[in-house]
Design an enzyme around this catalytic site. Structure first.
Site, PDB file in Angstrom:
ATOM      1  N   HIS A  46       1.160  -1.017   0.243  1.00 61.02           N
ATOM      2  CA  HIS A  46       0.134  -0.308   0.024  1.00 61.02           C
ATOM      3  C   HIS A  46       0.802   0.897  -0.006  1.00 61.02           C
ATOM      4  CE1 HIS A  46      -3.467  -2.440   0.465  1.00 61.02           C
ATOM      5  NE2 HIS A  46      -3.855  -2.669   1.239  1.00 61.02           N
ATOM      6  N   ARG A  72       7.058  -5.224   2.714  1.00 58.01           N
ATOM      7  CA  ARG A  72       5.466  -6.200   2.964  1.00 58.01           C
ATOM      8  C   ARG A  72       5.446  -6.222   1.247  1.00 58.01           C
ATOM      9  NH1 ARG A  72      -0.491  -4.310   4.518  1.00 58.01           N
ATOM     10  NH2 ARG A  72       0.033  -2.210   4.397  1.00 58.01           N
ATOM     11  N   ASP A  86      16.246  -9.953  -3.169  1.00 56.61           N
ATOM     12  CA  ASP A  86      17.324  -9.667  -4.041  1.00 56.61           C
ATOM     13  C   ASP A  86      17.899  -8.358  -4.362  1.00 56.61           C
ATOM     14  OD1 ASP A  86      17.467 -12.221  -5.069  1.00 56.61           O
ATOM     15  OD2 ASP A  86      16.769 -11.939  -6.839  1.00 56.61           O
ATOM     16  N   GLU A 147      -4.867 -11.374   8.265  1.00 56.18           N
ATOM     17  CA  GLU A 147      -5.594 -10.094   8.458  1.00 56.18           C
ATOM     18  C   GLU A 147      -7.341 -10.179   7.773  1.00 56.18           C
ATOM     19  OE1 GLU A 147      -4.035  -7.994   5.817  1.00 56.18           O
ATOM     20  OE2 GLU A 147      -3.314  -8.617   4.495  1.00 56.18           O
ATOM     21  N   ASP A 173      -7.312  -4.155   7.801  1.00 60.02           N
ATOM     22  CA  ASP A 173      -8.337  -5.566   7.222  1.00 60.02           C
ATOM     23  C   ASP A 173      -8.476  -6.294   8.259  1.00 60.02           C
ATOM     24  OD1 ASP A 173      -8.388  -4.691   4.813  1.00 60.02           O
ATOM     25  OD2 ASP A 173      -5.820  -5.526   5.067  1.00 60.02           O
TER      26      ASP A 173
END
Length: 253
Positions: A46, A72, A86, A147, A173
């Protein structure tokens, strides 16, 4: 703190405090990373960052010299997880984990063969974790977000997933999942708090870390006192707005 030490502390269920970043602002991220937080998480789901923002965020955290960088990721997808690792992330927080199979897939994506299916190409990660696959496997942290209502139904089985280092509560959530009309809806506060407790206790029974996102230091301290083992605080965007508003109000008064 290096990545191996962070992984050890997560797995030992030691208390860790992190900060949440949603802005593509490497200079600000570097300054936050110097403050003493154990980790800084770049929000690739987000947050207002693309791949270059995530990469720059990881380098900024490392330049701060005190925290490790987590990401995240935007989805439970091997390519997405691999790119975050990576780029040098010490670990990933994987959203929308509903079942033990989802959790197992996330773990698989973070491990090189024969333990998993991660493709080898540690462009920057080789400077931080590894570059030998066995070292990367042992030093990479994977956290599953709890969530959704399905995740709540399966939380004990998710926590028992081999290789999973911890679970992470997404409170916005989760509040919607238990019937809230909006994040923080007081009408469902009791059932929400019961869900938060059940997740924490399920993680403790499985011997893995339990983390949660919090809006401020007071809430973070309370969740740690309740038994959560790691917490993330607020976000850079929220703090920027709140501090600017506070100064404006003081000046006007």
């Amino acid at each position: 703190m290096n990545t191996a030490e962070f992984a050890r502390k997560i797995r030992a269920r030691e208390r860790l405090i992190g900060y949440w970043s949603v802005l593509d602002a490497p200079v600000a991220t570097e300054r936050i990373g110097r403050l003493g937080y154990d980790y800084v998480a770049i929000d690739g789901q987000h947050g207002l960052v693309g791949y270059s923002g995530m990469l720059n965020g990881m380098m900024a955290v490392d330049a701060g010299g005190r925290a490790v960088g987590l990401v995240r990721v935007e989805a439970n997808d091997p390519a997405v997880i691999g790119r975050a690792l990576d780029a040098g992330a010490a670990g990933v927080i994987v959203p929308l984990i509903d079942t033990p199979a989802d959790a197992a897939a996330a773990v698989d994506a973070t491990r090189y063969p024969p333990e998993g299916s991660r493709s080898y190409g540690p462009m920057r990660a080789g400077l931080r974790i590894g570059p030998k696959p066995a070292e990367a496997n042992s030093g990479t942290t994977v956290l599953a977000m709890i969530e959704t209502s399905r995740a709540l139904d399966n939380v004990r089985e998710i926590c028992a997933t081999p290789g999973l280092d911890g679970v992470y509560v997404g409170p916005s959530d989760l509040c919607l999942a238990v019937g809230g009309a909006f994040p923080g809806d007081p009408a469902v506060s009791e059932v929400f708090e019961q869900a938060v407790t059940d997740i924490r206790d399920s993680a403790a029974r499985a011997g893995i870390a339990a983390g949660i996102h919090t809006p401020n230091g007071d809430t973070a301290a309370r969740r740690l006192a309740e038994g959560y083992t790691f917490v993330s605080i607020a976000s850079d965007l929220v703090h920027l707005e709140n501090t600017a508003a506070e100064h404006l109000n003081v000046a006007r008064s």
